[in-house]
Design a protein around this motif. Structure first.
Motif, mmCIF file in Angstrom:
data_model
loop_
_atom_site.group_PDB
_atom_site.id
_atom_site.type_symbol
_atom_site.label_atom_id
_atom_site.label_comp_id
_atom_site.label_asym_id
_atom_site.label_seq_id
_atom_site.Cartn_x
_atom_site.Cartn_y
_atom_site.Cartn_z
ATOM 1 N N UNK A 1 5.434 0.603 -29.188
ATOM 2 C CA UNK A 1 5.687 0.188 -27.674
ATOM 3 C C UNK A 1 5.310 1.201 -26.707
ATOM 4 N N UNK A 2 4.478 0.615 -25.779
ATOM 5 C CA UNK A 2 3.884 2.056 -24.940
ATOM 6 C C UNK A 2 4.259 1.284 -23.382
ATOM 7 N N UNK A 3 4.706 2.283 -22.493
ATOM 8 C CA UNK A 3 4.944 2.055 -21.109
ATOM 9 C C UNK A 3 3.662 1.923 -20.392
ATOM 10 N N UNK A 4 3.508 0.564 -19.859
ATOM 11 C CA UNK A 4 2.243 0.421 -19.119
ATOM 12 C C UNK A 4 2.483 0.459 -17.329
ATOM 13 N N UNK A 5 3.600 0.284 -17.002
ATOM 14 C CA UNK A 5 3.814 0.266 -15.459
ATOM 15 C C UNK A 5 5.405 0.615 -15.353
ATOM 16 N N UNK A 6 5.823 1.293 -14.177
ATOM 17 C CA UNK A 6 7.162 1.476 -14.022
ATOM 18 C C UNK A 6 7.728 1.100 -12.538
ATOM 19 N N UNK A 7 8.858 0.476 -12.315
ATOM 20 C CA UNK A 7 9.402 0.091 -11.165
ATOM 21 C C UNK A 7 8.438 -0.710 -10.135
ATOM 22 N N UNK A 8 7.593 -1.488 -10.543
ATOM 23 C CA UNK A 8 6.507 -2.446 -9.880
ATOM 24 C C UNK A 8 7.655 -2.990 -8.825
ATOM 25 N N UNK A 9 7.145 -3.232 -7.597
ATOM 26 C CA UNK A 9 8.001 -4.028 -6.565
ATOM 27 C C UNK A 9 6.910 -4.667 -5.458
ATOM 28 N N UNK A 10 5.944 -5.096 -5.848
ATOM 29 C CA UNK A 10 5.203 -5.828 -4.524
ATOM 30 C C UNK A 10 5.894 -7.151 -4.052
ATOM 31 N N UNK A 11 6.857 -7.581 -4.971
ATOM 32 C CA UNK A 11 7.735 -8.635 -4.406
ATOM 33 C C UNK A 11 8.566 -8.252 -3.129
ATOM 34 N N UNK A 12 8.697 -7.036 -3.031
ATOM 35 C CA UNK A 12 9.568 -6.493 -1.777
ATOM 36 C C UNK A 12 8.893 -5.684 -0.972
ATOM 37 N N UNK A 13 7.556 -6.309 -0.635
ATOM 38 C CA UNK A 13 6.872 -5.430 0.345
ATOM 39 C C UNK A 13 6.327 -6.825 1.293
ATOM 40 N N UNK A 14 5.715 -6.319 2.304
ATOM 41 C CA UNK A 14 5.132 -7.220 3.271
ATOM 42 C C UNK A 14 6.243 -7.935 3.854
ATOM 43 N N UNK A 15 6.338 -9.288 3.851
ATOM 44 C CA UNK A 15 7.157 -10.132 4.612
ATOM 45 C C UNK A 15 8.656 -10.095 3.912
ATOM 46 N N UNK A 16 8.906 -9.642 2.398
ATOM 47 C CA UNK A 16 9.964 -9.450 2.022
ATOM 48 C C UNK A 16 10.532 -7.890 1.950
ATOM 49 N N UNK A 17 9.900 -7.022 2.804
ATOM 50 C CA UNK A 17 10.288 -5.717 2.768
ATOM 51 C C UNK A 17 11.804 -5.490 3.154
ATOM 52 N N UNK A 18 12.258 -6.250 4.149
ATOM 53 C CA UNK A 18 13.603 -6.219 4.260
ATOM 54 C C UNK A 18 14.633 -6.163 2.938
ATOM 55 N N UNK A 19 13.973 -6.766 1.881
ATOM 56 C CA UNK A 19 14.851 -6.963 0.737
ATOM 57 C C UNK A 19 15.100 -5.487 -0.004
ATOM 58 N N UNK A 20 13.895 -4.631 0.154
ATOM 59 C CA UNK A 20 13.922 -3.246 -0.581
ATOM 60 C C UNK A 20 15.325 -2.622 -0.634
ATOM 61 N N UNK A 21 15.700 -2.235 -1.666
ATOM 62 C CA UNK A 21 16.940 -1.356 -1.774
ATOM 63 C C UNK A 21 17.009 -0.480 -2.874
ATOM 64 N N UNK A 22 17.622 0.644 -2.888
ATOM 65 C CA UNK A 22 17.816 1.296 -4.174
ATOM 66 C C UNK A 22 19.164 1.339 -4.877
ATOM 67 N N UNK A 23 20.276 1.014 -3.886
ATOM 68 C CA UNK A 23 21.607 0.919 -4.420
ATOM 69 C C UNK A 23 22.266 -0.278 -3.893
#
Length: 218
Positions: free
Chosen positions: A196-218
């Protein structure tokens, strides 16, 4: 080559009596990440979730948006570390009030937890936590056939530890990657003959642009 997608749960209820419950924002985030997986056109042969309410509810909400009737297999090895127990022993309880101050105390507590090794005072030691997380990943990877994909709904500490372990630095992964994971962020692993190999970490394009208000860390 198959892939394993690890999804951090939606926003929990920081500061509330029941932290484990998804917040209204958490349910929104869960639906949006399900829609993102649908947009990518991914089919999943295996779906896993931890047994915590915030993980299970994220899974159910995301799969509904994905339009998948896949069976979710619950496995407590995907559960988060016990932040209450760790904070009790290493940070004098660290009350969930001010988010930044809590994060500072939690960072220090996690460092102490890691450094205490197998002899620490917590019910679950850092080596035991790391062992169960990596074992859960190995079991899932081994259950996938050629070209099949797996999906897991888990938590930030698990993501940090697993990603760190795949890079050979599990301690740093827990302490550095854990704190930057976003709610419903996507981590992608590839599983093949070489492991198993790590390819990407913590992708969040679905929380950008029109949905940026949904971005949270906690």
């Amino acid at each position: 080559m198959g892939a394993i997608y690890l999804i951090r749960h939606g926003q929990a209820s920081f500061g509330a009596a029941d932290y484990d419950a998804l917040s209204p924002l958490g349910f929104e985030q869960s639906a949006v990440v399900g829609a993102e997986l649908k947009r990518r056109g991914i089919e999943f042969a295996q779906v896993r979730s931890g047994t915590l309410a915030r993980q299970r509810d994220t899974a159910a909400t995301a799969l509904k948006a994905l339009g998948s009737a896949a069976e979710v297999v619950e496995d407590e090895r995907w559960n988060e570390y016990d932040h209450v127990d760790i904070s009790r022993h290493h940070a004098d309880g660290a009350p969930q009030q001010d988010g930044r101050e809590y994060q500072r105390l939690l960072d220090a507590a996690l460092t102490a937890w890691v450094e205490s090794g197998e002899d620490g005072p917590c019910a679950e030691s850092w080596p035991a936590f790391l062992s169960r997380c990596t074992a859960a990943l190995a079991e899932l990877a081994g259950s996938l056939g050629k070209g099949e994909n797996g999906l897991v709904f888990t938590s930030g500490g698990v993501l940090g530890a697993v990603a760190g372990a795949l890079m050979g630095v599990p301690d740093a992964g827990l302490r550095k990657l854990n704190r930057v994971t976003v709610n419903t962020g996507i981590t992608k692993l590839v599983s093949g003959r070489g492991g198993v190999t790590l390819l990407s970490f913590n992708e969040h394009p679905h929380l950008e642009g029109e949905t940026a208000r949904l971005l949270s860390y906690r």
